[in-house]
Motif scaffolding. Sequence first.
Motif, PDB file in Angstrom:
ATOM      1  N   LEU A  87       0.827  -1.212   0.000  1.00  0.00           N
ATOM      2  CA  LEU A  87       0.000   0.000   0.000  1.00  0.00           C
ATOM      3  C   LEU A  87       0.859   1.260   0.000  1.00  0.00           C
ATOM      4  O   LEU A  87       0.509   2.259  -0.638  1.00  0.00           O
ATOM      5  CB  LEU A  87      -0.955  -0.011   1.194  1.00  0.00           C
ATOM      6  CG  LEU A  87      -2.119  -1.001   1.063  1.00  0.00           C
ATOM      7  CD1 LEU A  87      -2.848  -1.156   2.397  1.00  0.00           C
ATOM      8  CD2 LEU A  87      -3.080  -0.566  -0.035  1.00  0.00           C
ATOM      9  N   SER A  88       1.986   1.207   0.685  1.00  0.00           N
ATOM     10  CA  SER A  88       2.906   2.341   0.670  1.00  0.00           C
ATOM     11  C   SER A  88       3.441   2.584  -0.740  1.00  0.00           C
ATOM     12  O   SER A  88       3.495   3.726  -1.205  1.00  0.00           O
ATOM     13  CB  SER A  88       4.061   2.084   1.641  1.00  0.00           C
ATOM     14  OG  SER A  88       5.009   3.113   1.558  1.00  0.00           O
ATOM     15  N   ASP A  89       3.805   1.503  -1.431  1.00  0.00           N
ATOM     16  CA  ASP A  89       4.293   1.640  -2.808  1.00  0.00           C
ATOM     17  C   ASP A  89       3.195   2.162  -3.728  1.00  0.00           C
ATOM     18  O   ASP A  89       3.449   3.012  -4.585  1.00  0.00           O
ATOM     19  CB  ASP A  89       4.809   0.300  -3.329  1.00  0.00           C
ATOM     20  CG  ASP A  89       6.205  -0.022  -2.834  1.00  0.00           C
ATOM     21  OD1 ASP A  89       6.880   0.873  -2.289  1.00  0.00           O
ATOM     22  OD2 ASP A  89       6.633  -1.183  -3.003  1.00  0.00           O
ATOM     23  N   TYR A  90       1.972   1.681  -3.569  1.00  0.00           N
ATOM     24  CA  TYR A  90       0.882   2.149  -4.421  1.00  0.00           C
ATOM     25  C   TYR A  90       0.604   3.629  -4.167  1.00  0.00           C
ATOM     26  O   TYR A  90       0.337   4.386  -5.097  1.00  0.00           O
ATOM     27  CB  TYR A  90      -0.382   1.322  -4.211  1.00  0.00           C
ATOM     28  CG  TYR A  90      -0.201  -0.157  -4.484  1.00  0.00           C
ATOM     29  CD1 TYR A  90       0.666  -0.618  -5.470  1.00  0.00           C
ATOM     30  CD2 TYR A  90      -0.892  -1.108  -3.745  1.00  0.00           C
ATOM     31  CE1 TYR A  90       0.832  -1.973  -5.717  1.00  0.00           C
ATOM     32  CE2 TYR A  90      -0.734  -2.463  -3.978  1.00  0.00           C
ATOM     33  CZ  TYR A  90       0.132  -2.887  -4.960  1.00  0.00           C
ATOM     34  OH  TYR A  90       0.296  -4.230  -5.197  1.00  0.00           O
ATOM     35  N   SER A  91       0.691   4.042  -2.920  1.00  0.00           N
ATOM     36  CA  SER A  91       0.489   5.452  -2.585  1.00  0.00           C
ATOM     37  C   SER A  91       1.541   6.329  -3.260  1.00  0.00           C
ATOM     38  O   SER A  91       1.227   7.376  -3.849  1.00  0.00           O
ATOM     39  CB  SER A  91       0.527   5.643  -1.075  1.00  0.00           C
ATOM     40  OG  SER A  91       0.371   6.996  -0.735  1.00  0.00           O
ATOM     41  N   THR A  92       2.788   5.893  -3.201  1.00  0.00           N
ATOM     42  CA  THR A  92       3.873   6.638  -3.857  1.00  0.00           C
ATOM     43  C   THR A  92       3.642   6.701  -5.363  1.00  0.00           C
ATOM     44  O   THR A  92       3.782   7.762  -5.982  1.00  0.00           O
ATOM     45  CB  THR A  92       5.230   5.981  -3.548  1.00  0.00           C
ATOM     46  OG1 THR A  92       5.427   5.986  -2.127  1.00  0.00           O
ATOM     47  CG2 THR A  92       6.375   6.715  -4.224  1.00  0.00           C
ATOM     48  N   ALA A  93       3.261   5.583  -5.954  1.00  0.00           N
ATOM     49  CA  ALA A  93       3.018   5.529  -7.394  1.00  0.00           C
ATOM     50  C   ALA A  93       1.851   6.438  -7.787  1.00  0.00           C
ATOM     51  O   ALA A  93       1.915   7.125  -8.813  1.00  0.00           O
ATOM     52  CB  ALA A  93       2.743   4.086  -7.832  1.00  0.00           C
ATOM     53  N   LYS A  94       0.798   6.461  -6.968  1.00  0.00           N
ATOM     54  CA  LYS A  94      -0.352   7.325  -7.274  1.00  0.00           C
ATOM     55  C   LYS A  94       0.037   8.795  -7.235  1.00  0.00           C
ATOM     56  O   LYS A  94      -0.485   9.590  -8.019  1.00  0.00           O
ATOM     57  CB  LYS A  94      -1.493   7.080  -6.277  1.00  0.00           C
ATOM     58  CG  LYS A  94      -2.238   5.798  -6.512  1.00  0.00           C
ATOM     59  CD  LYS A  94      -3.499   5.667  -5.684  1.00  0.00           C
ATOM     60  CE  LYS A  94      -3.356   6.089  -4.259  1.00  0.00           C
ATOM     61  NZ  LYS A  94      -4.520   5.822  -3.423  1.00  0.00           N
ATOM     62  N   ASN A  95       0.932   9.151  -6.337  1.00  0.00           N
ATOM     63  CA  ASN A  95       1.394  10.541  -6.283  1.00  0.00           C
ATOM     64  C   ASN A  95       2.143  10.933  -7.552  1.00  0.00           C
ATOM     65  O   ASN A  95       2.159  12.099  -7.932  1.00  0.00           O
ATOM     66  CB  ASN A  95       2.275  10.781  -5.055  1.00  0.00           C
ATOM     67  CG  ASN A  95       1.475  10.815  -3.775  1.00  0.00           C
ATOM     68  OD1 ASN A  95       0.301  11.179  -3.770  1.00  0.00           O
ATOM     69  ND2 ASN A  95       2.102  10.424  -2.686  1.00  0.00           N
ATOM     70  N   MET A  96       2.774   9.961  -8.192  1.00  0.00           N
ATOM     71  CA  MET A  96       3.529  10.221  -9.414  1.00  0.00           C
ATOM     72  C   MET A  96       2.660  10.156 -10.673  1.00  0.00           C
ATOM     73  O   MET A  96       2.850  10.937 -11.594  1.00  0.00           O
ATOM     74  CB  MET A  96       4.655   9.185  -9.564  1.00  0.00           C
ATOM     75  CG  MET A  96       5.701   9.271  -8.511  1.00  0.00           C
ATOM     76  SD  MET A  96       6.867   7.908  -8.753  1.00  0.00           S
ATOM     77  CE  MET A  96       7.846   8.097  -7.279  1.00  0.00           C
ATOM     78  N   LYS A  97       1.761   9.216 -10.715  1.00  0.00           N
ATOM     79  CA  LYS A  97       0.996   8.948 -11.941  1.00  0.00           C
ATOM     80  C   LYS A  97      -0.418   8.475 -11.566  1.00  0.00           C
ATOM     81  O   LYS A  97      -0.778   7.315 -11.766  1.00  0.00           O
ATOM     82  CB  LYS A  97       1.735   7.870 -12.732  1.00  0.00           C
ATOM     83  CG  LYS A  97       1.428   7.828 -14.180  1.00  0.00           C
ATOM     84  CD  LYS A  97       2.175   8.891 -14.931  1.00  0.00           C
ATOM     85  CE  LYS A  97       1.961   8.680 -16.406  1.00  0.00           C
ATOM     86  NZ  LYS A  97       2.104   9.864 -17.176  1.00  0.00           N
ATOM     87  N   PRO A  98      -1.245   9.383 -11.020  1.00  0.00           N
ATOM     88  CA  PRO A  98      -2.557   8.965 -10.509  1.00  0.00           C
ATOM     89  C   PRO A  98      -3.512   8.438 -11.570  1.00  0.00           C
ATOM     90  O   PRO A  98      -4.511   7.799 -11.229  1.00  0.00           O
ATOM     91  CB  PRO A  98      -3.102  10.245  -9.857  1.00  0.00           C
ATOM     92  CG  PRO A  98      -2.381  11.356 -10.512  1.00  0.00           C
ATOM     93  CD  PRO A  98      -1.023  10.810 -10.862  1.00  0.00           C
ATOM     94  N   GLU A  99      -3.223   8.671 -12.827  1.00  0.00           N
ATOM     95  CA  GLU A  99      -4.111   8.201 -13.885  1.00  0.00           C
ATOM     96  C   GLU A  99      -3.811   6.767 -14.327  1.00  0.00           C
ATOM     97  O   GLU A  99      -4.441   6.252 -15.243  1.00  0.00           O
ATOM     98  CB  GLU A  99      -4.050   9.150 -15.098  1.00  0.00           C
ATOM     99  CG  GLU A  99      -2.738   9.149 -15.853  1.00  0.00           C
ATOM    100  CD  GLU A  99      -1.644  10.039 -15.257  1.00  0.00           C
ATOM    101  OE1 GLU A  99      -0.617  10.192 -15.927  1.00  0.00           O
ATOM    102  OE2 GLU A  99      -1.786  10.572 -14.137  1.00  0.00           O
ATOM    103  N   LEU A 100      -2.891   6.102 -13.662  1.00  0.00           N
ATOM    104  CA  LEU A 100      -2.518   4.732 -14.003  1.00  0.00           C
ATOM    105  C   LEU A 100      -3.448   3.752 -13.271  1.00  0.00           C
ATOM    106  O   LEU A 100      -3.336   3.537 -12.064  1.00  0.00           O
ATOM    107  CB  LEU A 100      -1.055   4.496 -13.622  1.00  0.00           C
ATOM    108  CG  LEU A 100      -0.355   3.277 -14.177  1.00  0.00           C
ATOM    109  CD1 LEU A 100      -0.405   3.244 -15.706  1.00  0.00           C
ATOM    110  CD2 LEU A 100       1.088   3.261 -13.716  1.00  0.00           C
ATOM    111  N   GLY A 101      -4.384   3.178 -14.014  1.00  0.00           N
ATOM    112  CA  GLY A 101      -5.414   2.323 -13.428  1.00  0.00           C
ATOM    113  C   GLY A 101      -4.893   1.114 -12.676  1.00  0.00           C
ATOM    114  O   GLY A 101      -5.497   0.679 -11.691  1.00  0.00           O
TER     115      GLY A 101
END
Length: 183
Positions: A87-101
């Motif tokens: 979940l921490s990794d997904y949160s970081t990824a969403k901050n970078m590219k939130p449009e990535l489904g």
Amino acid sequence: MIRSTLLAASFIALIAPFASAQVSVIGGGIARDCYEAALYGRTSNQEGEKICTKAIEAEMMKMENRAATYTNRGVLRMRAGNYDGALSDYSTAKNMKPELGAIWLNEGAAYIFQKDFDSALISLDKAIELDSQELYAAYYNRAIARENTGDLAGAYSDFQKTLELNPEFERAKWQLTRFTIAN
């Protein structure tokens, strides 16, 4: 007026979600090795996580590839049962590219594993809104979350949508056999 209701067999409290939508990395290098570790599973989850961490720490990459690498490491962490790390990794990824489904799809799966179905629904709704690459998996996982929050009609509808998107998906076929429509 005849009212139909859906009844699901209650012997299954939780079915493991179907996720692990890896995100491809354009180019080569360690980030590509991370992607392949998540996709093919040729290494242990722990070894794959180390490869991804090395890519994150040592490799120059575009923001999209960095977000993909965090997502892929999250997939490996989730497979290893490290849901908080995932979940921490997904949160970081969403901050970078939130449009990535795929990020939202995998985040929803991690929440299902933690039995946090309300949070899973938020993530999976977003994955569906973004037309995630593995859209059938987003509907399947949302069906699991819906069933576990008591929304049997929504779960049934999502299992049906899963089969519409992927008619060969046996898990969804089986899930639908557990439902009975009563008048």
